[in-house]
Design a protein around this motif. Structure first.
Motif, PDB file in Angstrom:
ATOM      1  N   TYR A   1      41.370  39.117  44.883  1.00  0.00           N
ATOM      2  CA  TYR A   1      42.550  39.736  44.273  1.00  0.00           C
ATOM      3  C   TYR A   1      42.341  41.246  44.231  1.00  0.00           C
ATOM      4  CZ  TYR A   1      43.799  35.141  42.207  1.00  0.00           C
ATOM      5  OH  TYR A   1      44.135  33.828  41.988  1.00  0.00           O
ATOM      6  N   THR A   2      43.424  42.004  44.397  1.00  0.00           N
ATOM      7  CA  THR A   2      43.394  43.446  44.218  1.00  0.00           C
ATOM      8  C   THR A   2      44.160  43.771  42.953  1.00  0.00           C
ATOM      9  OG1 THR A   2      43.283  43.812  46.603  1.00  0.00           O
ATOM     10  CG2 THR A   2      43.960  45.669  45.225  1.00  0.00           C
ATOM     11  N   PHE A   3      43.515  44.510  42.066  1.00  0.00           N
ATOM     12  CA  PHE A   3      44.095  44.786  40.751  1.00  0.00           C
ATOM     13  C   PHE A   3      44.709  46.183  40.691  1.00  0.00           C
ATOM     14  CE2 PHE A   3      42.886  41.279  37.992  1.00  0.00           C
ATOM     15  CZ  PHE A   3      41.917  40.650  38.761  1.00  0.00           C
ATOM     16  N   GLY A   4      45.732  46.291  39.846  1.00  0.00           N
ATOM     17  CA  GLY A   4      46.283  47.593  39.516  1.00  0.00           C
ATOM     18  C   GLY A   4      45.403  48.290  38.494  1.00  0.00           C
ATOM     19  N   SER A   5      45.844  49.449  38.074  1.00  0.00           N
ATOM     20  CA  SER A   5      45.030  50.266  37.165  1.00  0.00           C
ATOM     21  C   SER A   5      45.221  49.881  35.701  1.00  0.00           C
ATOM     22  CB  SER A   5      45.367  51.744  37.360  1.00  0.00           C
ATOM     23  OG  SER A   5      46.753  51.947  37.218  1.00  0.00           O
TER      24      SER A   5
ATOM     25  N   TYR B   1      33.236  41.685  40.872  1.00  0.00           N
ATOM     26  CA  TYR B   1      34.043  42.876  40.668  1.00  0.00           C
ATOM     27  C   TYR B   1      33.278  43.843  39.781  1.00  0.00           C
ATOM     28  CZ  TYR B   1      38.320  40.613  42.402  1.00  0.00           C
ATOM     29  OH  TYR B   1      39.275  39.997  43.172  1.00  0.00           O
TER      30      TYR B   1
ATOM     31  N   LEU C   1      46.883  43.686  33.199  1.00  0.00           N
ATOM     32  CA  LEU C   1      46.553  43.970  34.592  1.00  0.00           C
ATOM     33  C   LEU C   1      47.430  43.149  35.519  1.00  0.00           C
ATOM     34  CD1 LEU C   1      42.719  43.887  34.093  1.00  0.00           C
ATOM     35  CD2 LEU C   1      43.923  45.846  35.039  1.00  0.00           C
TER      36      LEU C   1
ATOM     37  N   PHE D   1      33.527  35.617  43.577  1.00  0.00           N
ATOM     38  CA  PHE D   1      33.802  37.046  43.712  1.00  0.00           C
ATOM     39  C   PHE D   1      33.045  37.842  42.658  1.00  0.00           C
ATOM     40  CE2 PHE D   1      37.348  36.408  46.574  1.00  0.00           C
ATOM     41  CZ  PHE D   1      37.720  35.111  46.289  1.00  0.00           C
TER      42      PHE D   1
ATOM     43  N   LEU E   1      41.901  32.434  40.340  1.00  0.00           N
ATOM     44  CA  LEU E   1      40.620  33.013  39.939  1.00  0.00           C
ATOM     45  C   LEU E   1      40.328  32.715  38.476  1.00  0.00           C
ATOM     46  CD1 LEU E   1      40.178  36.572  41.460  1.00  0.00           C
ATOM     47  CD2 LEU E   1      39.136  34.426  42.142  1.00  0.00           C
TER      48      LEU E   1
ATOM     49  N   GLY F   1      38.768  51.348  31.017  1.00  0.00           N
ATOM     50  CA  GLY F   1      40.159  51.753  31.144  1.00  0.00           C
ATOM     51  C   GLY F   1      40.731  51.604  32.536  1.00  0.00           C
ATOM     52  N   LYS F   2      40.010  50.974  33.447  1.00  0.00           N
ATOM     53  CA  LYS F   2      40.472  50.803  34.832  1.00  0.00           C
ATOM     54  C   LYS F   2      40.580  49.318  35.179  1.00  0.00           C
ATOM     55  CE  LYS F   2      40.032  55.284  35.918  1.00  0.00           C
ATOM     56  NZ  LYS F   2      38.880  55.721  36.730  1.00  0.00           N
ATOM     57  N   GLY F   3      41.284  49.028  36.263  1.00  0.00           N
ATOM     58  CA  GLY F   3      41.332  47.667  36.750  1.00  0.00           C
ATOM     59  C   GLY F   3      40.061  47.311  37.502  1.00  0.00           C
ATOM     60  N   PRO F   4      39.722  46.020  37.589  1.00  0.00           N
ATOM     61  CA  PRO F   4      38.523  45.613  38.334  1.00  0.00           C
ATOM     62  C   PRO F   4      38.616  46.013  39.805  1.00  0.00           C
ATOM     63  CG  PRO F   4      39.313  43.818  36.949  1.00  0.00           C
ATOM     64  CD  PRO F   4      40.373  44.877  36.938  1.00  0.00           C
ATOM     65  N   GLU F   5      37.458  46.401  40.346  1.00  0.00           N
ATOM     66  CA  GLU F   5      37.364  46.806  41.744  1.00  0.00           C
ATOM     67  C   GLU F   5      36.538  45.777  42.500  1.00  0.00           C
ATOM     68  OE1 GLU F   5      35.512  50.600  42.173  1.00  0.00           O
ATOM     69  OE2 GLU F   5      35.121  50.331  44.307  1.00  0.00           O
ATOM     70  N   PHE F   6      37.084  45.280  43.593  1.00  0.00           N
ATOM     71  CA  PHE F   6      36.426  44.232  44.371  1.00  0.00           C
ATOM     72  C   PHE F   6      35.101  44.725  44.973  1.00  0.00           C
ATOM     73  CE2 PHE F   6      35.992  40.659  47.099  1.00  0.00           C
ATOM     74  CZ  PHE F   6      35.628  41.130  48.350  1.00  0.00           C
TER      75      PHE F   6
END
Lengths: 107, 114
Positions: B103-107, A36, B90, A34, A95, A41-46
């Motif tokens: 996986y889908t992550f939160g903020s 990302y 996270l 994968f 992961l 300051g943000k979560g990982p984006e796929f």
């Protein structure tokens, strides 16, 4: 031991200067690789999932490729908005993430 | 569509105080749920994962614990915070039985222990 290594740690490009990020992995029974994108300051984006050697995926200026030992994320003619940290992860059970490559694109 | 909510976004807590971070997922059933911590330097360390209500697996021995009281709720807790617990936490979810969607992550929650 399962391991994911990304290089370089940081990459600075001029706008329009194409380049590639590398993700080398050592894992038995790979179920998927994968990519990302993570903004500060943000979560990982796929971005992409790759399953087998030879597979390629594209999204706008990004193209991901996979071999038996590594994956490349090619960035064609990058723009400043492509600046972010790019994370690679492999899945066997759970992961396992690499440390990421911090990309900075200057106008 | 599926969404993941994580709160609070930022938290400053004194050493020795308790901690409770909450994560909820909407739009899906029976997800796998995960807590990660990301220290400076970008690496994501898996702390806990859960495949169902009340089922928690711990990856790293530490000062933290996790619970899943409902199907789509995942909570990260500590009885007494340490300075070393500071970091970016996270929450993530995935579909059971397939790797297709990753996986889908939160903020995330930025925790600073002072």
């Amino acid at each position: 031991e399962d391991q994911v290594t990304q290089s370089p740690e940081a990459l600075r490009l001029q706008e329009g200067e194409s380049s590639s990020l590398n993700c080398s992995y050592t894992v038995s029974g790979l179920r998927g690789l994968f990519w990302y994108r993570q903004d500060p300051g943000k979560g990982p984006e796929f971005l992409f999932t790759l399953y087998s050697a030879g597979e390629e995926k594209e999204k706008e200026r990004l193209k991901a490729t996979l071999t038996k030992k590594e994956s490349f994320l090619h960035i064609t003619a990058p723009k400043p908005e492509d600046s972010a940290t790019y994370l690679c992860a492999v899945q066997r059970g759970k992961l396992i993430f690499g440390q990421g490559t911090e990309l900075s694109v200057k106008p | 569509s599926q969404t993941i909510h994580q709160w609070p976004a930022t938290l400053v807590q004194p050493v020795g105080s308790p901690l409770s971070l909450e994560c909820t997922v909407e739009g899906t059933s029976n997800p796998n749920l995960y807590w990660y911590r990301q220290a400076a330097g970008r690496g994501l360390q898996l702390l806990f994962y859960s495949v169902g209500i009340g089922q928690i697996s711990s990856e790293v021995p530490q000062n933290l614990s996790a619970s899943r009281p409902q199907d789509r709720q995942f909570i990260l807790s500590s009885k007494k915070l340490l300075l070393s617990d500071s970091g970016f936490y996270l929450c993530a979810w995935s579909v059971q039985g397939t790797v297709r969607y990753g996986y889908t992550f939160g903020s995330g929650t930025r925790l600073t222990v002072v």
